[in-house]
Enzyme design. Structure first.
Site, short mmCIF file in Angstrom:
data_model
loop_
_atom_site.label_atom_id
_atom_site.label_comp_id
_atom_site.label_asym_id
_atom_site.label_seq_id
_atom_site.Cartn_x
_atom_site.Cartn_y
_atom_site.Cartn_z
N LYS A 154 35.05 35.81 64.27
CA LYS A 154 34.42 35.15 63.13
C LYS A 154 35.53 34.52 62.28
O LYS A 154 36.68 34.95 62.36
CB LYS A 154 33.61 36.15 62.30
CG LYS A 154 32.35 36.61 63.01
CD LYS A 154 31.47 37.41 62.07
CE LYS A 154 30.21 37.90 62.78
NZ LYS A 154 29.38 38.73 61.92
N HIS A 157 37.76 34.28 56.60
CA HIS A 157 37.25 33.57 55.42
C HIS A 157 38.01 33.95 54.14
O HIS A 157 38.95 34.74 54.16
CB HIS A 157 35.74 33.76 55.27
CG HIS A 157 35.32 35.18 55.05
ND1 HIS A 157 35.68 35.89 53.94
CD2 HIS A 157 34.56 36.02 55.80
CE1 HIS A 157 35.16 37.11 53.99
NE2 HIS A 157 34.48 37.20 55.12
N HIS A 160 38.70 37.56 53.26
CA HIS A 160 39.80 38.16 54.03
C HIS A 160 41.14 37.67 53.51
O HIS A 160 42.11 38.42 53.47
CB HIS A 160 39.65 37.83 55.52
CG HIS A 160 38.39 38.35 56.13
ND1 HIS A 160 37.56 37.58 56.90
CD2 HIS A 160 37.81 39.57 56.05
CE1 HIS A 160 36.53 38.31 57.28
NE2 HIS A 160 36.66 39.52 56.77
#
Length: 633
Positions: A154, A157, A160
């Protein structure tokens, strides 16, 4: 400095690490007999002032348990009777406060040599991290810090990114304070989505693309498979709503039930569930593919982290928590009466106790028996304590998880792990808005860093003369871009979110990352032009530094060890950043007054010693934040 050897020492003083503790001890010893208060109490209440016009250290008289009505009179009395000193002027009385101003020459002769001698170690204090300051053989305190924690396949983003920057910074701060820091990255690397990912790879996978950009390719195929699974799930939900209505109105539901069963059995999500079941059951073929996705992703993450000056001691993840540990956690919860059954699921009802009512009900196991994050997190916390015997464990996670972590800590305590719970801390933060690339809104960190690096490269090329002197302009632009991103993230308090702005963060105007880098590069340029050796600086006559600009700059530099120590309390990057901006603003206003090139040799040496001390503190501060200071730009 002879006077430093003749004064008492507070138990909290670290004079070898923090020269200003000499002043604290000195003032405390002189004031104690006048105030008839223990020197230790005075020492602990001497604090830094916000501005230099209020002194270098201040003392609030009421803080020494002086009744408010007597505080002004006592302040005047103590100020009047304070003896003459080699280190400090007679205190200025301001209402109920005493303001202590350091005498410039002793301060200059203490601070500049201290910085030039200690270099990168100036500001660090290894004694703070000792389990027992009086007995170093008992070792360092240990901290486990979990940060970044992206999900495999994933996007990396904004949440993070913030966790990575804040976690890296806190790791540095605790190490500077002498703690043994274990950095761990707890990956989202387990769950039904991996079944979905495996199905996606069987359908859309491309070996060449996987090797070239594993995270990007896995994300792309995950998006593709969701284009099939989402409409399927929507249709199943629709049918279930129909079923509910039919059931409530007493209609025959057999056909609808059959339809739903057929849709579910043929769905991508069901295939994913079955695949994940194989993984949980230890099927080696299924696990091999999962392991490959995980390993390739970690290798890619390591490269990204290296660009951010981030390293890890341990890559963990949801997959690493053994089923036995989760079963044991569930069993302990049941046996201690903490958990209960609720409609086939297992929950912990924290609303029953008025003190924990706001924590609500925590779901431990679903009706189908599958475990949830909470059980894994309990198992992982206990595992880490057994492995590391930590004194503190920090979770650097977004504020959306406030409730989850508060539940985790409380449940650990209720199930008999109070020794672990009381050592856990959640460092939270607000979210970033509008983080996207020039080409779209997919928030891969590598794309963001590429964009910012390109922008900085464009800015650098505007000054062609300087650009040609930079050894590796692309690398420098990348470093400046990373600095821009990190400093924008650290500029406010952690809990505040912010708007991601490429234009603002890459500006050299105002308090930005590029401005800090420019300040460091300018000091390096002055050093090159001065052509003085380290020996020249050591032999400098520092009594020639008489100008207010020089004196105030030394006053600012002297507070750096206190700033680092205060950051341990605030746990905010902005504590360090605010100090660095304040100090660099003072520097930039000094250049016209304190010229180096063209000055008489002894004056030149003294000023260069001051500028080298400032460069060293700026360098230390930037590295503490996780930045790479550049020498040319």
């Amino acid at each position: 400095m002879a006077v430093a050897n003749n004064i008492g020492h507070s138990p909290a003083s670290f004079e070898a690490s923090n020269p200003i503790d000499i002043y604290r001890s000195h003032i405390s010893e002189l004031l104690a007999p006048i105030a008839q208060k223990p020197a230790k109490d005075i020492y602990e209440r001497l604090s830094w002032t916000q501005t230099f016009d209020k002194g270098d250290l201040g003392l609030a008289v009421p803080s020494l348990r002086v009744p408010p009505k007597e505080a002004s009179a006592k302040a005047s009395e103590w100020g009047e009777n304070f003896p003459s000193s080699e280190l400090v002027e007679k205190p200025v009385v301001a209402g109920t406060f005493l303001q202590f101003f350091f005498k410039p020459q002793p301060l200059i002769k203490l601070i500049i040599p201290s910085i030039l001698q200690k270099k990168a170690l100036f500001g660090t204090n290894p004694k703070l991290g000792l389990r027992d300051e009086s007995d170093p053989s008992k070792g360092k305190k240990r901290m486990v810090i979990e940060f970044s924690s992206p999900n495999i396949a994933k996007p990396f983003h904004a949440g993070h990114l913030r966790s990575t920057i804040i976690g890296g910074f806190l790791s540095n701060v605790y190490e500077a304070a002498g703690w043994d820091v274990i950095r761990t990255n707890y990956l989202g690397d387990w769950g039904r989505q991996f079944g979905l990912l495996a199905i996606a790879y069987e359908t859309y996978g491309n070996e060449e693309k996987l090797q070239k950009n594993p995270i990007g390719h896995l994300f792309d195929i995950y998006v593709e498979i969701n284009k099939i699974s989402k409409p399927e799930e929507d249709e199943i939900k629709e049918k279930k709503d129909e079923l509910k209505q039919a059931s409530e109105s007493g209609k025959d539901t057999a056909t609808l039930e059959k339809e739903i069963e057929t849709l579910e059995s043929k769905s991508v999500n069901e295939k994913a569930r079955q695949y994940f079941k194989r993984m949980e059951g230890g099927d080696e073929a299924a696990l091999a593919i999962w392991r490959r996705f995980r390993d390739l992703s970690i290798d890619r993450y390591k490269k990204t982290y290296a660009r951010l000056n981030i390293r890890y001691d341990h890559y963990s993840g949801e997959s690493q928590v053994e089923m036995e540990r989760m079963d044991l956690a569930a069993k302990q919860l049941e046996e201690s009466g903490v958990s209960e059954n609720s409609a086939g699921a297992v929950i912990v009802d924290l609303t029953k106790n008025p003190k924990t009512k706001k924590l609500g009900k925590a779901l431990v196991r679903k009706r189908d028996g599958s475990s949830l994050y909470l059980t894994r997190d309990i198992g992982e916390a206990v595992k880490r304590y057994e492995l590391y015997h930590f004194d503190k464990m920090v979770y650097v996670v977004a504020s959306q998880q406030d409730l989850h972590l508060a539940q985790l800590f409380k449940i650990l305590e209720l199930m008999g792990h109070q020794d672990i719970a009381e050592k856990c801390q959640h460092i939270n933060f607000g979210m970033v808005q509008g983080m996207s690339t020039r080409k779209g809104t997919v928030k891969f960190l590598d794309d963001i860093l590429r964009d910012v690096g390109e922008k900085m490269h464009e800015v650098m090329q505007k000054n062609q003369t300087k650009y040609e002197q930079v050894e590796d302009p692309e690398q420098t632009a990348d470093t400046l871009g990373i600095t821009a991103v990190m400093v924008q993230d650290m500029t406010g308090k952690r809990i505040n979110g912010y708007e991601f702005s490429l234009e603002r963060m890459t500006s050299f105007e105002g308090d930005t990352g590029p401005y800090l880098q420019y300040a460091h590069a300018r000091l390096c340029s002055i050093t090159r032009k001065a052509e003085l050796s380290a020996e020249d600086l050591k032999s400098a006559d520092l009594s020639l530094l008489q100008e207010p600009h020089a004196i105030n700059l030394v006053r600012a530099l002297s507070s750096w060890p206190d700033v680092v120590q205060n950051t341990l309390k605030t746990q905010e990057p902005v504590t360090v950043l605010s100090y660095l901006f304040k100090m660099t603003h003072m520097l930039s206003s000094s250049y016209d007054v304190l010229k180096v090139v063209g000055s008489e040799i002894e004056v030149k040496k003294a000023r260069m010693a001051l500028y080298e001390a400032a460069r060293q503190v700026l360098n230390n501060g930037m590295k503490l934040l996780g930045l790479n200071p550049v020498e040319r730009m």
